[in-house]
Design an enzyme around this catalytic site. Structure first.
Site, PDB file in Angstrom:
ATOM      1  NE  ARG A 104       3.045  -9.661  -1.784  1.00 56.07           N
ATOM      2  CZ  ARG A 104       4.132  -8.994  -2.102  1.00 56.07           C
ATOM      3  NH1 ARG A 104       5.304  -9.574  -2.000  1.00 56.07           N
ATOM      4  NH2 ARG A 104       4.049  -7.747  -2.548  1.00 56.07           N
ATOM      5  CB  THR A 108       0.003 -13.655   6.029  1.00 57.52           C
ATOM      6  OG1 THR A 108      -0.522 -13.980   4.731  1.00 57.52           O
ATOM      7  CG2 THR A 108      -1.127 -13.682   7.045  1.00 57.52           C
ATOM      8  CG  ASP A 200       1.834  -4.268  -8.671  1.00 55.65           C
ATOM      9  OD1 ASP A 200       1.552  -4.822  -9.769  1.00 55.65           O
ATOM     10  OD2 ASP A 200       1.420  -4.687  -7.590  1.00 55.65           O
ATOM     11  CG  ASP A 203      -0.913  -2.157 -10.259  1.00 51.99           C
ATOM     12  OD1 ASP A 203      -1.897  -2.855 -10.572  1.00 51.99           O
ATOM     13  OD2 ASP A 203      -0.706  -1.734  -9.111  1.00 51.99           O
TER      14      ASP A 203
END
Length: 209
Positions: A104, A108, A200, A203
């Site tokens: 990602r 944006t 996340d 992670d």
């Protein structure tokens, strides 16, 4: 028209509660992601067609039901989706595995493709895309489109957590896709993270936070 399935099985919800806890270890987090995917796979394959065949039991012949020749594929969105693959294969060991690599863009929030490797007969298979988080929906939408470009017509999306924004994006771009989630959370924050979420997922699965 695709359907949103929010899976509320008590075992699933119990495991999800531990998954969300920031104190859950990498080892336990990884195991839970796999276990949750196994439970989700069970629900997502509920509509597979079956055929009646005859087998010999130790006692007598029996008419039984078997899956009617369906070929399946599981396609994780890299990298966090990798954590869900073994859980899926626990129930469907004959499924082939493809991979779609997306990241990602931090500015944006849109997905950028860096890898795509799918089984050669992907168009003949029912495809289950797996990714722990459905946040903005950009990666999921892109992954579905990649697979459609290869001629696949039967695609389902399995995500552990979803934000309303992600669900809306996938349903807008791909209204034919069934979506399976364990929970729909409140919203996305300014960084595109699901709130309250679980952080996340990549992670936490790979211990890289």
């Amino acid at each position: 028209m695709g359907t949103l399935h929010v899976l509320d099985h008590p075992l699933l919800q119990h495991k999800l509660s531990i998954l969300r806890d920031k104190n859950t270890s990498v080892k336990e987090f990884r195991e839970l992601v796999s276990e949750i995917c196994t439970l989700m796979c069970y629900e997502a394959t509920r509509d597979l067609p079956v055929e009646v065949v005859e087998v010999e039991t130790p006692v007598a012949p029996a008419k039984v039901k078997k899956i009617a020749g369906k070929k399946l594929a599981v396609v994780p969105i890299l990298r966090a989706g990798i954590g869900m693959v073994d859980g899926f294969l626990t129930l469907v060991p004959s499924a082939k595995v493809g991979h779609i690599g997306l990241y990602r863009d931090p500015d944006t929030l849109e997905p950028v493709e860096y890898y795509c490797k799918l089984p050669k007969d992907i168009s003949d298979r029912d495809v289950y895309i797996v990714d722990p988080m459905l946040a903005t929906g950009g990666s999921a939408t892109a992954a579905v489109q990649f697979i459609k470009n290869y001629g696949s017509k039967h695609i389902k999306l399995l995500c552990i957590l979803a934000a309303p924004e992600g669900i809306e994006r996938v349903r807008k771009d791909h209204p034919d896709i069934d979506i399976y989630v364990a929970a729909v959370d409140d919203h996305l924050n300014n960084h595109g993270y699901i709130v309250p979420g679980l952080g996340d997922a990549g992670d936490r699965i790979f211990g890289t936070k």
